[in-house]
Design a protein around this motif. Structure first.
Motif, PDB file in Angstrom:
ATOM      1  N   GLY A  90      -7.394  44.915  28.815  1.00  0.00           N
ATOM      2  CA  GLY A  90      -8.240  44.233  28.570  1.00  0.00           C
ATOM      3  C   GLY A  90      -7.977  43.242  27.745  1.00  0.00           C
ATOM      4  N   THR A  91      -6.902  42.847  27.150  1.00  0.00           N
ATOM      5  CA  THR A  91      -6.685  41.938  26.330  1.00  0.00           C
ATOM      6  C   THR A  91      -5.401  40.903  27.050  1.00  0.00           C
ATOM      7  OG1 THR A  91      -5.033  43.010  25.061  1.00  0.00           O
ATOM      8  CG2 THR A  91      -6.981  42.958  24.078  1.00  0.00           C
ATOM      9  N   VAL A  92      -4.395  41.234  27.425  1.00  0.00           N
ATOM     10  CA  VAL A  92      -3.319  40.316  27.848  1.00  0.00           C
ATOM     11  C   VAL A  92      -3.725  39.398  29.074  1.00  0.00           C
ATOM     12  CG1 VAL A  92      -1.137  40.228  29.059  1.00  0.00           C
ATOM     13  CG2 VAL A  92      -1.648  41.990  27.522  1.00  0.00           C
ATOM     14  N   THR A 226       6.458  30.357  32.487  1.00  0.00           N
ATOM     15  CA  THR A 226       5.869  30.488  31.132  1.00  0.00           C
ATOM     16  C   THR A 226       4.990  31.522  31.225  1.00  0.00           C
ATOM     17  OG1 THR A 226       6.141  27.979  30.775  1.00  0.00           O
ATOM     18  CG2 THR A 226       4.638  28.995  29.378  1.00  0.00           C
ATOM     19  N   THR A 227       4.150  31.635  32.185  1.00  0.00           N
ATOM     20  CA  THR A 227       3.024  32.668  32.339  1.00  0.00           C
ATOM     21  C   THR A 227       3.743  33.930  32.159  1.00  0.00           C
ATOM     22  OG1 THR A 227       1.800  31.111  33.444  1.00  0.00           O
ATOM     23  CG2 THR A 227       1.020  33.615  33.767  1.00  0.00           C
ATOM     24  N   VAL A 232       4.862  39.211  29.607  1.00  0.00           N
ATOM     25  CA  VAL A 232       5.928  40.380  29.073  1.00  0.00           C
ATOM     26  C   VAL A 232       5.608  40.235  27.664  1.00  0.00           C
ATOM     27  CG1 VAL A 232       8.282  40.737  28.788  1.00  0.00           C
ATOM     28  CG2 VAL A 232       7.422  39.970  31.103  1.00  0.00           C
ATOM     29  N   THR A 233       5.690  39.217  27.019  1.00  0.00           N
ATOM     30  CA  THR A 233       5.447  39.373  25.477  1.00  0.00           C
ATOM     31  C   THR A 233       4.159  39.753  24.969  1.00  0.00           C
ATOM     32  OG1 THR A 233       5.103  36.903  25.342  1.00  0.00           O
ATOM     33  CG2 THR A 233       7.288  37.600  24.814  1.00  0.00           C
ATOM     34  N   GLY A 234       3.205  39.562  25.576  1.00  0.00           N
ATOM     35  CA  GLY A 234       1.787  40.053  25.417  1.00  0.00           C
ATOM     36  C   GLY A 234       1.427  41.441  25.569  1.00  0.00           C
ATOM     37  N   VAL A 235       2.219  42.183  26.573  1.00  0.00           N
ATOM     38  CA  VAL A 235       2.185  43.323  26.850  1.00  0.00           C
ATOM     39  C   VAL A 235       2.879  44.210  25.866  1.00  0.00           C
ATOM     40  CG1 VAL A 235       3.089  44.961  28.586  1.00  0.00           C
ATOM     41  CG2 VAL A 235       1.776  43.192  29.449  1.00  0.00           C
ATOM     42  N   ILE A 289       9.893  49.218  28.542  1.00  0.00           N
ATOM     43  CA  ILE A 289      10.774  48.888  29.276  1.00  0.00           C
ATOM     44  C   ILE A 289      10.478  48.853  30.849  1.00  0.00           C
ATOM     45  CG2 ILE A 289      13.159  49.473  30.211  1.00  0.00           C
ATOM     46  CD1 ILE A 289      13.689  50.547  27.432  1.00  0.00           C
ATOM     47  N   VAL A 290       9.770  50.119  31.394  1.00  0.00           N
ATOM     48  CA  VAL A 290       9.299  50.223  32.559  1.00  0.00           C
ATOM     49  C   VAL A 290       8.448  49.293  32.952  1.00  0.00           C
ATOM     50  CG1 VAL A 290       8.134  51.500  34.275  1.00  0.00           C
ATOM     51  CG2 VAL A 290       9.844  52.453  32.867  1.00  0.00           C
ATOM     52  N   VAL A 291       7.358  48.942  32.230  1.00  0.00           N
ATOM     53  CA  VAL A 291       6.267  47.777  32.318  1.00  0.00           C
ATOM     54  C   VAL A 291       7.160  46.344  32.548  1.00  0.00           C
ATOM     55  CG1 VAL A 291       4.357  46.405  31.627  1.00  0.00           C
ATOM     56  CG2 VAL A 291       4.725  49.215  31.786  1.00  0.00           C
ATOM     57  N   SER A 292       7.925  46.165  31.711  1.00  0.00           N
ATOM     58  CA  SER A 292       8.768  44.862  31.660  1.00  0.00           C
ATOM     59  C   SER A 292       9.438  44.687  32.844  1.00  0.00           C
ATOM     60  CB  SER A 292       9.685  44.784  30.275  1.00  0.00           C
ATOM     61  OG  SER A 292       8.892  44.951  29.240  1.00  0.00           O
ATOM     62  N   VAL A 293      10.266  45.728  33.317  1.00  0.00           N
ATOM     63  CA  VAL A 293      11.157  45.721  34.549  1.00  0.00           C
ATOM     64  C   VAL A 293      10.026  45.141  35.803  1.00  0.00           C
ATOM     65  CG1 VAL A 293      12.606  46.896  36.089  1.00  0.00           C
ATOM     66  CG2 VAL A 293      12.978  46.980  33.618  1.00  0.00           C
ATOM     67  N   ILE A 294       8.799  45.917  35.921  1.00  0.00           N
ATOM     68  CA  ILE A 294       7.962  45.727  36.933  1.00  0.00           C
ATOM     69  C   ILE A 294       7.509  44.517  37.010  1.00  0.00           C
ATOM     70  CG2 ILE A 294       5.588  46.463  37.676  1.00  0.00           C
ATOM     71  CD1 ILE A 294       6.251  49.316  36.850  1.00  0.00           C
ATOM     72  N   GLN A 295       7.369  44.065  35.626  1.00  0.00           N
ATOM     73  CA  GLN A 295       6.745  42.508  35.519  1.00  0.00           C
ATOM     74  C   GLN A 295       7.880  41.473  35.999  1.00  0.00           C
ATOM     75  OE1 GLN A 295       5.611  42.565  31.373  1.00  0.00           O
ATOM     76  NE2 GLN A 295       3.567  42.416  32.105  1.00  0.00           N
ATOM     77  N   PHE A 296       8.959  41.518  35.858  1.00  0.00           N
ATOM     78  CA  PHE A 296      10.007  40.674  36.243  1.00  0.00           C
ATOM     79  C   PHE A 296      10.239  41.037  37.458  1.00  0.00           C
ATOM     80  CE2 PHE A 296      11.345  40.330  31.665  1.00  0.00           C
ATOM     81  CZ  PHE A 296      11.421  39.045  31.686  1.00  0.00           C
ATOM     82  N   LYS A 297      10.212  42.125  38.069  1.00  0.00           N
ATOM     83  CA  LYS A 297      10.806  42.269  39.552  1.00  0.00           C
ATOM     84  C   LYS A 297       9.640  41.483  40.378  1.00  0.00           C
ATOM     85  CE  LYS A 297      11.612  45.929  43.199  1.00  0.00           C
ATOM     86  NZ  LYS A 297      12.899  45.394  43.538  1.00  0.00           N
TER      87      LYS A 297
END
Length: 305
Positions: A90-92, A226-227, A232-235, A289-297
């Protein structure tokens, strides 16, 4: 014996030369490395071991996976996971859209106006989270004299106990996020926009590209790194939301705003169950970690024109 000395002398000379050339560099590296080991690595390893124990200051008992088993059967834990995920979803995305729109309009202004708006919008990031939470407590005052209730009263909306109802408490914390903490993202977006070569837009003008075409084919693709960083930092930040929950709702009402970070605090420092709190902390770390890896992938890409 002379042959032995002859063989060891070049090695010693080589080490002396290496130390003379690079010794100070390694000494400078050693200081932050020691700080990292003492204040980060050692506590993390200790907390991981603690997650398999029933911790006691005098004597801890090894209980294996019992803390993890109890945690997975705890309804409050799953409620905190749900609240954290809802808060993040709801926020990111909304905050990134707000940040980008503000940055886009500020970028069209003259430099003097850009400086003013960058400073004004960055101010909440400098202010203490405690101070901002106290201000929002006054805004969400449930009495008719509360600022939010007073403003809505002009439109005929009845006063509401924003932080005291399960249906509105979590949304109230989201609203607090929407109206602040965009300054750092705006500065990053403005820097990225300023780095886009003007020749790309000039070439698009020659081809009679529309404003939307220039935005979708040039501006947005070049702002994707940048997005991604802000996402990633927002999550990560939203998964660790704590100050506003602690000061404004204490996880209530009826666990409606209990996030995983606040649950960890309660488990450790209110119920003194440090082993269970450590297990909850590592589950939170694994989620991040899992969410960040998914975002990068799925969202990272190298874009060049």
């Amino acid at each position: 014996m002379d042959n032995t000395l002859a063989k060891t002398k070049p090695a010693a000379s080589s080490f002396t030369r290496f130390w003379k050339d690079y010794g100070w560099a390694y000494l400078f590296i050693l200081i932050p490395l020691l700080l990292f080991v003492v204040f980060t690595l050692y506590p993390v390893i200790s907390a991981f071991i603690m997650s398999f124990q029933r911790y006691n200051v005098l004597k801890s008992k090894w209980i294996g996976l019992d803390n993890y088993s109890y945690m997975l059967q705890d309804s409050v834990f799953w409620k905190s996971i749900k609240n954290t995920v809802l808060f993040t979803i709801g926020t990111v995305p909304v905050n990134i859209i707000i940040t980008f729109v503000l940055a886009f309009f500020i970028f069209q202004m003259k430099n003097s106006f850009q400086t003013f708006f960058k400073a004004a919008l960055y101010l909440p990031a400098v202010a203490s989270g405690v101070t901002i939470s106290v201000v929002w407590l006054a805004i969400f005052d449930p009495t008719p004299a509360g600022l939010l209730n007073k403003v809505l009263g002009f439109f005929g909306v009845e006063p509401s106990v924003w932080l005291g109802q399960s249906s509105t408490a979590l949304f109230s914390l989201m609203l607090m996020s929407y109206l602040g903490a965009h300054g750092a993202g705006i500065i990053l977006y403005l820097a990225a926009m300023g780095g886009i070569p003007k020749s790309l837009y000039e070439a698009a003008d020659i081809d009679h590209a529309s404003g939307w075409a220039k935005f979708s084919k040039i501006t947005w693709p070049l702002l994707k790194p940048t997005t991604l960083y802000l996402t990633v930092t927002g999550v990560i930040t939203s998964f660790q939301v704590f100050i506003s929950v602690y000061l404004m709702t204490q996880g209530g009402p009826n666990f409606a705003t209990t996030t995983i970070a606040y649950l960890i605090y309660q488990t450790a420092f209110q119920f003194s169950d440090f082993g269970l709190a450590s297990a909850q902390s590592f589950v939170l770390a694994a989620m991040i970690i899992v969410v960040s890896v998914i975002q990068f992938k799925f969202f990272s890409s190298d874009i060049e024109y």
